[in-house]
Design an enzyme around this catalytic site. Structure first.
Site, PDB file in Angstrom:
ATOM      1  CD  GLU A 267      -3.261  -0.867   0.284  1.00 19.52           C
ATOM      2  OE1 GLU A 267      -3.141  -0.111  -0.442  1.00 19.52           O
ATOM      3  OE2 GLU A 267      -3.959  -1.900   0.413  1.00 19.52           O
ATOM      4  NE  ARG A 271      -3.839   2.981  -0.652  1.00 15.31           N
ATOM      5  CZ  ARG A 271      -4.908   2.657  -0.507  1.00 15.31           C
ATOM      6  NH1 ARG A 271      -5.622   3.931   0.040  1.00 15.31           N
ATOM      7  NH2 ARG A 271      -5.535   1.622  -0.220  1.00 15.31           N
ATOM      8  CG  ASP A 400      -5.654  -7.486  -7.298  1.00 10.70           C
ATOM      9  OD1 ASP A 400      -4.586  -7.601  -6.717  1.00 10.70           O
ATOM     10  OD2 ASP A 400      -6.363  -6.601  -6.728  1.00 10.70           O
ATOM     11  CD  GLU A 534     -10.902  -2.051  -7.904  1.00 13.02           C
ATOM     12  OE1 GLU A 534     -12.126  -1.713  -7.606  1.00 13.02           O
ATOM     13  OE2 GLU A 534      -9.875  -1.900  -7.051  1.00 13.02           O
ATOM     14  CB  THR A 620      -1.974  -1.308  -8.956  1.00 11.69           C
ATOM     15  OG1 THR A 620      -3.569  -2.057  -9.174  1.00 11.69           O
ATOM     16  CG2 THR A 620      -1.750  -1.003  -7.460  1.00 11.69           C
TER      17      THR A 620
HETATM   18  C1  DMJ Z   1      -6.585   0.512  -4.749  1.00  7.13           C
HETATM   19  O1  DMJ Z   1      -5.744   0.840  -3.690  1.00  7.13           O
HETATM   20  C2  DMJ Z   1      -5.572  -0.344  -5.736  1.00  7.13           C
HETATM   21  O2  DMJ Z   1      -6.295  -0.345  -6.929  1.00  7.13           O
HETATM   22  C3  DMJ Z   1      -5.371  -1.801  -5.457  1.00  7.13           C
HETATM   23  O3  DMJ Z   1      -4.631  -2.383  -6.519  1.00  7.13           O
HETATM   24  C4  DMJ Z   1      -6.638  -2.481  -5.273  1.00  7.13           C
HETATM   25  N1  DMJ Z   1      -7.680  -1.915  -4.045  1.00  7.13           N
HETATM   26  C5  DMJ Z   1      -7.554  -0.421  -4.140  1.00  7.13           C
HETATM   27  C6  DMJ Z   1      -9.026   0.108  -4.934  1.00  7.13           C
HETATM   28  O4  DMJ Z   1      -9.832  -0.854  -4.744  1.00  7.13           O
END
Ligand code: DMJ
Length: 647
Positions: A267, A271, A400, A534, A620
């Site tokens: 995370e 981020r 994912d 998503e 992501t």
């Molecule tokens: C985000 O922090 C990112 O997209 C991550 O890859 C998956 N979950 C959240 C959003 O749903």
């Protein structure tokens, strides 16, 4: 005409009547003319006011265009044809640390999927295109000249101008839906202003309580997660004042020194490192490069394992790292350790320090060499033994973004990291074979697999894969291209179905498929919606690749649903049950709502020239990173040897 008469009085009378008739006629005509005239004036005023608002839009757009990194790049290309501007260009390049572009060359026609796109793509002139990094027709060389400052690197290109694997889509500027896009900007302003009011410097906002959300994944530490995550969205939207507030906070306050936080490596990377890297690419502001490196350095102790597969959690003060207790016998998680590559590789390139890339390259090698059951990657891997944990596979939670980063590492490298593309294709073919299914009602979905058993359940998180399959199709023509595109469209359609089958028109966290139900959550813990992006991410990617209006329509449905159910007086909340008419709100404004959800919706209603997919690849968390060799904002630094190797 008036009738004739011989008598004077009647004559006078008739004359008078005629006079009155003529007078009335003239007055009437004048009146009608006046009415018409006032209508015309009103009409003109409307046209004028429309054109003022159009002009305002255009002015806003122009300001945006001038400020936008890509367009600074285009401006630089244009000015390179003008000797008088050379000096100015030099200055701008120095300020922005832009590489000099020494060649932009025309080339081949795109291969496209449907007629609509074909027509528009054929209209693209080589001069409107960027350049390719493909080595089939030429080599990309990026040679630091002099090696003193990052701005001194020179990119020379001999390649076709259609970089996107031979696919190039319409870049017409007439595709902005101003009204809908402005609505998304207003949503961003609402989210940001309330965060600023009630949670500034904290991680997230609780809109109902009007206080910080201290139970967020980053805890109660003052890390400003919403600021760092949301700042590039503000930049893209042209919200300059808000952007400056955020930049100022980062400069004055953001640090991981002197705090003893146990942070998620994944995370924090997607981020914070991702957010800072994008801001660096956009602006060339060294502040962001320093901060990205500062954060990544705090994560490095997590990589000290026998295999090099990092632990999930690291203490920023002590460097002590560990895995989650619940994760299959002390395993690390595929979607976490497999989602570091883009950021770490790019960090190496902009700092000149190869160490970060080496760390993720080690992870890649472990995953490349390990035996994969039926070609699939289980979600758990033990970092000490290098052995798989439970044989659970998913394109949703826990799996994912690993698959996402395989394709995107290849794209980011300018399609030179062939190993990543091969690993992507192998993995996706196994997933197509073993995990993608069609429901009795004809919906395509990607199911979780536990040992050998399909769960017939799809996470909301897996809805990103509609866009991923489509992007895979659009960037390489091979035997799987058509299948990828078909499945990409199918999954996106299914995710849309999961939304419109709920009264709120917002999709649940997970949904199932059986004889009885399709695309619907069954268990109460699957029915929530936490402002996730998503599905909109896939609408955005599919819109860019097909220009099928339905993706914009679906996105607009979502905007209306978010406004109706998630908006509160003090920000946006998730919902506890999307199947209730008046669902309870969860009182959390997730940072990814600003970073991803609103960004993808904004881009959905924008022109293709805003962050074109052949120049930017989204991490992501929706932080766009520049594509090497195709984007002047890559800002590659000369390589420096780490201290240990330097002597
Ligand atoms: C985000 O922090 C990112 O997209 C991550 O890859 C998956 N979950 C959240 C959003 O749903």
């Amino acid at each position: 005409m008036c009738p004739k008469t011989s008598k004077t009085t009647p004559l006078l009378l008739i004359g008078g009547i005629c006079f009155v008739i003529v007078l009335v006629g003239i007055t009437g005509i004048t009146l009608i003319n006046n009415i018409n005239l006032s209508n015309i004036i009103r009409l003109n005023e409307k046209v004028a006011s429309d054109s003022v608002s159009n002009n305002e839009n255009q002015i806003k757009e122009l300001n945006y265009v001038n400020n936008h990194p890509r367009n600074v790049y285009l401006k630089l290309n244009a000015s390179s044809r003008d000797d008088e501007n050379d000096e100015q260009m030099q200055k701008e390049q120095e300020q922005l640390e832009l590489p000099k572009i020494s060649a932009v060359i025309g080339g081949s026609k795109p291969k496209v999927e449907d007629n609509q796109v074909k027509e528009s793509s054929e209209a693209i002139s080589p001069s409107s295109s960027t350049f390719s990094s493909h080595s089939s027709a030429g080599e990309l060389t990026s040679t630091p000249s002099g090696g003193d400052a990052p701005s001194s690197s020179t990119v020379s290109v001999t390649a076709p101008p259609l970089p996107f694997g031979g696919f190039k889509y319409n870049q017409s500027s007439g595709l902005i839906d101003y009204e809908k896009r402005n609505q998304v900007v207003k949503m961003m302003e609402h989210a940001w202003h309330n965060y600023k009011l009630y949670a500034w410097g904290k991680n997230e906002l609780r809109p109902l309580s009007q206080r910080p959300h201290s139970a967020s994944i980053f805890g109660s530490y003052d890390l400003g997660a919403t600021i760092v995550d949301g700042l590039d969205t503000l930049y893209i939207m042209g919200l300059e004042k808000e952007y400056r507030e955020g930049r100022d906070w980062i400069e004055r306050k953001f640090s991981l020194d002197n705090i003893s936080a146990e942070l998620s490596v994944f995370e924090t990377n997607i981020r914070f490192v991702g957010g800072m890297l994008t801001l660096y690419a956009f602006t060339g502001d060294p502040l962001y490069k320093e901060k990205a490196q500062h954060v990544a350095d705090k994560l490095l102790p997590a990589f000290q394992t026998p295999t090099g597969i990092p632990y999930a959690l690291v203490n920023t003060k002590t460097g002590v790292a560990k895995n989650y207790g619940w994760a299959s016998g002390g395993s690390s998680i595929l979607s976490e350790f497999g989602t570091l590559h883009l950021e770490f590789a790019y960090l190496s390139d902009i700092t000149g320090n190869p160490l970060y890339r080496e760390r993720v390259q080690t992870i890649r090698q472990v995953l490349k060499e390990i035996e994969k059951p039926k070609g699939l990657y289980p979600n758990f891997l033990n970092p000490k033994t290098g052995k798989w944990g439970q044989l659970h596979m998913s394109l949703g939670a826990l799996g994912d973004s690993y698959y996402e980063y395989l394709l995107k590492a290849w794209l980011q490298s300018g399609q030179t990291d062939e190993e990543a593309r091969e690993m992507f294709d192998e993995a996706m073919l196994a997933i197509l074979d073993k995990m993608v299914r069609t429901s009795p009602g004809g919906l395509t979905y990607v199911s979780d697999l536990k040992f050998d058993r399909l769960e017939h359940k799809m996470d909301h998180l897996a809805c990103f894969s509609g866009g991923l399959f489509a992007l895979g199709a659009a960037t390489r023509q091979n035997d799987y291209t058509d299948k990828y595109m078909e499945v990409g469209k199918g999954i996106t359609n299914t995710c849309h179905e999961s939304y419109i089958r709920a009264p709120t028109q917002l999709g649940p966290e997970a949904f199932r498929f059986s004889e009885a139900v399709e695309a619907r959550a069954l268990r109460s813990q699957e029915k929530y919606y936490i402002l996730r992006p998503e599905t909109f991410e896939s609408y955005f990617v599919l819109w860019r690749l097909t220009h099928d209006q339905k993706y914009r329509d679906w996105g607009w449905e979502a905007v209306l649903a978010l406004e109706k159910h998630c908006r509160t007086a003090h920000g946006y909340c998730g919902l506890r049950n999307v199947y209730q008419q008046e669902p309870q709100k969860d009182d959390v404004q997730q940072s990814f709502f600003l970073a991803e959800t609103l960004k993808y919706l904004y881009l959905l209603f924008s022109d293709d020239s805003v962050l074109p997919l052949d120049e930017w690849v989204f991490n992501t968390e929706a932080h766009p990173l520049p594509i090497k060799g195709a984007n002047a904002y890559y800002r590659q630094a000369p390589v420096t040897l780490p201290v240990s190797n330097a002597s």
